[in-house]
Design a protein around this motif. Structure first.
Motif, PDB file in Angstrom:
ATOM      1  N   ASP A  26      -5.457 -95.118-100.925  1.00 25.56           N
ATOM      2  CA  ASP A  26      -5.019 -95.362 -99.545  1.00 25.56           C
ATOM      3  C   ASP A  26      -5.877 -96.441 -98.878  1.00 25.56           C
ATOM      4  OD1 ASP A  26      -3.031 -93.450 -99.829  1.00 25.56           O
ATOM      5  OD2 ASP A  26      -4.134 -91.886 -98.756  1.00 25.56           O
ATOM      6  N   GLU A  27      -7.184 -96.380 -99.111  1.00 22.92           N
ATOM      7  CA  GLU A  27      -8.080 -97.412 -98.580  1.00 22.92           C
ATOM      8  C   GLU A  27      -7.724 -98.779 -99.151  1.00 22.92           C
ATOM      9  OE1 GLU A  27     -12.329 -96.642 -98.875  1.00 22.92           O
ATOM     10  OE2 GLU A  27     -11.924 -94.486 -98.674  1.00 22.92           O
ATOM     11  N   LEU A  28      -7.469 -98.810-100.438  1.00 28.93           N
ATOM     12  CA  LEU A  28      -7.124-100.064-101.104  1.00 28.93           C
ATOM     13  C   LEU A  28      -5.825-100.645-100.529  1.00 28.93           C
ATOM     14  CD1 LEU A  28      -8.187-101.860-103.451  1.00 28.93           C
ATOM     15  CD2 LEU A  28      -6.537-100.683-104.906  1.00 28.93           C
ATOM     16  N   LEU A  29      -4.841 -99.799-100.304  1.00 30.51           N
ATOM     17  CA  LEU A  29      -3.581-100.242 -99.704  1.00 30.51           C
ATOM     18  C   LEU A  29      -3.810-100.893 -98.345  1.00 30.51           C
ATOM     19  CD1 LEU A  29      -0.961 -97.446-100.419  1.00 30.51           C
ATOM     20  CD2 LEU A  29      -0.757 -99.859-100.953  1.00 30.51           C
ATOM     21  N   ALA A  30      -4.615-100.247 -97.514  1.00 28.91           N
ATOM     22  CA  ALA A  30      -4.902-100.778 -96.177  1.00 28.91           C
ATOM     23  C   ALA A  30      -5.595-102.135 -96.278  1.00 28.91           C
ATOM     24  CB  ALA A  30      -5.757 -99.783 -95.389  1.00 28.91           C
ATOM     25  N   GLU A  31      -6.501-102.279 -97.215  1.00 42.00           N
ATOM     26  CA  GLU A  31      -7.226-103.538 -97.371  1.00 42.00           C
ATOM     27  C   GLU A  31      -6.324-104.641 -97.908  1.00 42.00           C
ATOM     28  OE1 GLU A  31     -10.266-101.779 -99.689  1.00 42.00           O
ATOM     29  OE2 GLU A  31     -11.285-101.008 -97.904  1.00 42.00           O
ATOM     30  N   ILE A  32      -5.390-104.283 -98.767  1.00 43.10           N
ATOM     31  CA  ILE A  32      -4.427-105.267 -99.263  1.00 43.10           C
ATOM     32  C   ILE A  32      -3.532-105.730 -98.121  1.00 43.10           C
ATOM     33  CG2 ILE A  32      -2.381-105.543-100.724  1.00 43.10           C
ATOM     34  CD1 ILE A  32      -3.875-103.798-102.808  1.00 43.10           C
ATOM     35  N   SER A  34      -4.192-105.767 -94.972  1.00 39.22           N
ATOM     36  CA  SER A  34      -4.947-106.564 -94.000  1.00 39.22           C
ATOM     37  C   SER A  34      -5.439-107.891 -94.588  1.00 39.22           C
ATOM     38  CB  SER A  34      -6.132-105.773 -93.456  1.00 39.22           C
ATOM     39  OG  SER A  34      -7.157-105.665 -94.433  1.00 39.22           O
ATOM     40  N   GLY A  35      -5.417-107.990 -95.933  1.00 37.91           N
ATOM     41  CA  GLY A  35      -5.904-109.206 -96.582  1.00 37.91           C
ATOM     42  C   GLY A  35      -7.416-109.302 -96.632  1.00 37.91           C
ATOM     43  N   ASP A  36      -8.105-108.190 -96.436  1.00 37.78           N
ATOM     44  CA  ASP A  36      -9.568-108.154 -96.432  1.00 37.78           C
ATOM     45  C   ASP A  36     -10.076-108.159 -97.875  1.00 37.78           C
ATOM     46  OD1 ASP A  36     -12.284-107.582 -96.241  1.00 37.78           O
ATOM     47  OD2 ASP A  36     -12.021-105.994 -94.751  1.00 37.78           O
ATOM     48  N   ASP A  37     -10.309-109.353 -98.416  1.00 37.10           N
ATOM     49  CA  ASP A  37     -10.665-109.497 -99.820  1.00 37.10           C
ATOM     50  C   ASP A  37     -11.990-108.825-100.172  1.00 37.10           C
ATOM     51  OD1 ASP A  37      -9.823-110.729-102.396  1.00 37.10           O
ATOM     52  OD2 ASP A  37     -11.779-111.699-102.200  1.00 37.10           O
ATOM     53  N   GLU A  38     -12.976-108.922 -99.311  1.00 38.46           N
ATOM     54  CA  GLU A  38     -14.284-108.323 -99.610  1.00 38.46           C
ATOM     55  C   GLU A  38     -14.180-106.800 -99.717  1.00 38.46           C
ATOM     56  OE1 GLU A  38     -18.615-107.919 -97.493  1.00 38.46           O
ATOM     57  OE2 GLU A  38     -17.559-109.825 -97.281  1.00 38.46           O
ATOM     58  N   PHE A  40     -11.392-105.100-100.212  1.00 40.91           N
ATOM     59  CA  PHE A  40     -10.498-104.846-101.340  1.00 40.91           C
ATOM     60  C   PHE A  40     -11.290-104.807-102.642  1.00 40.91           C
ATOM     61  CE2 PHE A  40      -8.626-107.305-104.840  1.00 40.91           C
ATOM     62  CZ  PHE A  40      -7.667-106.425-105.284  1.00 40.91           C
ATOM     63  N   ARG A  41     -12.134-105.787-102.851  1.00 40.46           N
ATOM     64  CA  ARG A  41     -12.924-105.881-104.074  1.00 40.46           C
ATOM     65  C   ARG A  41     -13.830-104.656-104.222  1.00 40.46           C
ATOM     66  NH1 ARG A  41     -11.533-108.242-107.717  1.00 40.46           N
ATOM     67  NH2 ARG A  41     -10.442-109.802-106.565  1.00 40.46           N
ATOM     68  N   ARG A  42     -14.472-104.259-103.137  1.00 40.93           N
ATOM     69  CA  ARG A  42     -15.382-103.106-103.165  1.00 40.93           C
ATOM     70  C   ARG A  42     -14.609-101.812-103.475  1.00 40.93           C
ATOM     71  NH1 ARG A  42     -17.871-104.222 -98.759  1.00 40.93           N
ATOM     72  NH2 ARG A  42     -16.305-103.298 -97.417  1.00 40.93           N
ATOM     73  N   THR A  43     -13.456-101.624-102.833  1.00 46.40           N
ATOM     74  CA  THR A  43     -12.695-100.395-103.031  1.00 46.40           C
ATOM     75  C   THR A  43     -12.034-100.357-104.398  1.00 46.40           C
ATOM     76  OG1 THR A  43     -12.340-100.233-100.648  1.00 46.40           O
ATOM     77  CG2 THR A  43     -10.911 -98.896-102.039  1.00 46.40           C
ATOM     78  N   LEU A  44     -11.548-101.495-104.885  1.00 46.70           N
ATOM     79  CA  LEU A  44     -10.986-101.530-106.236  1.00 46.70           C
ATOM     80  C   LEU A  44     -12.053-101.114-107.246  1.00 46.70           C
ATOM     81  CD1 LEU A  44      -8.753-102.131-108.272  1.00 46.70           C
ATOM     82  CD2 LEU A  44      -9.477-104.545-108.222  1.00 46.70           C
ATOM     83  N   GLY A  45     -13.257-101.632-107.089  1.00 45.64           N
ATOM     84  CA  GLY A  45     -14.361-101.243-107.970  1.00 45.64           C
ATOM     85  C   GLY A  45     -14.652 -99.757-107.897  1.00 45.64           C
ATOM     86  N   ASP A  74     -11.449-107.451-112.190  1.00 45.66           N
ATOM     87  CA  ASP A  74     -11.440-108.823-111.688  1.00 45.66           C
ATOM     88  C   ASP A  74     -10.058-109.280-111.217  1.00 45.66           C
ATOM     89  OD1 ASP A  74     -10.263-108.979-114.174  1.00 45.66           O
ATOM     90  OD2 ASP A  74     -11.450-110.692-114.856  1.00 45.66           O
ATOM     91  N   ALA A  75      -9.108-108.354-111.095  1.00 46.15           N
ATOM     92  CA  ALA A  75      -7.766-108.702-110.614  1.00 46.15           C
ATOM     93  C   ALA A  75      -7.838-109.189-109.170  1.00 46.15           C
ATOM     94  CB  ALA A  75      -6.844-107.491-110.708  1.00 46.15           C
TER      95      ALA A  75
END
Length: 92
Positions: A26-32, A34-38, A40-45, A74-75
């Motif tokens: 859910d966090e990752l979806l919200a970051e995607i 919003s376009g918040d790349d930083e 997104f990267r942290r939550t994907l990890g 690294d996606a």
């Protein structure tokens, strides 16, 4: 459920772990959205680390069908966006 992280092996995940995984999803979806790349990267990890930690690795020669396909660490944000379903990456 059998999950595969692209470029890595497969793990077996117990249904009891999906509450934790869905929070990260859910966090990752919200970051995607919003376009918040930083973030997104942290939550994907964090999501991939949780799958590795909670899952039981299958042998490298196992040929089980993967019910869940997750992106590699690294996606790009755009690549992950294309993989999303209505539920995100994790069903439920």
């Amino acid at each position: 459920m059998i999950a595969r992280i692209m470029g890595e092996g497969q793990v077996k995940l117990d249904e009891s772990h999906f509450t934790e995984l869905n929070k990260l999803d859910d966090e990752l979806l919200a970051e995607i959205e919003s376009g918040d790349d930083e973030s997104f990267r942290r939550t994907l990890g964090a999501l991939l680390d949780a799958v590795r930690r909670l899952g039981t690795p299958l042998p490298d020669d196992a040929l089980e069908p993967s019910e869940l396909i997750l992106p590699s660490a690294d996606a790009s944000l755009e690549e992950v966006r294309e993989m999303l379903s209505e539920d995100g990456l994790i069903p439920g």
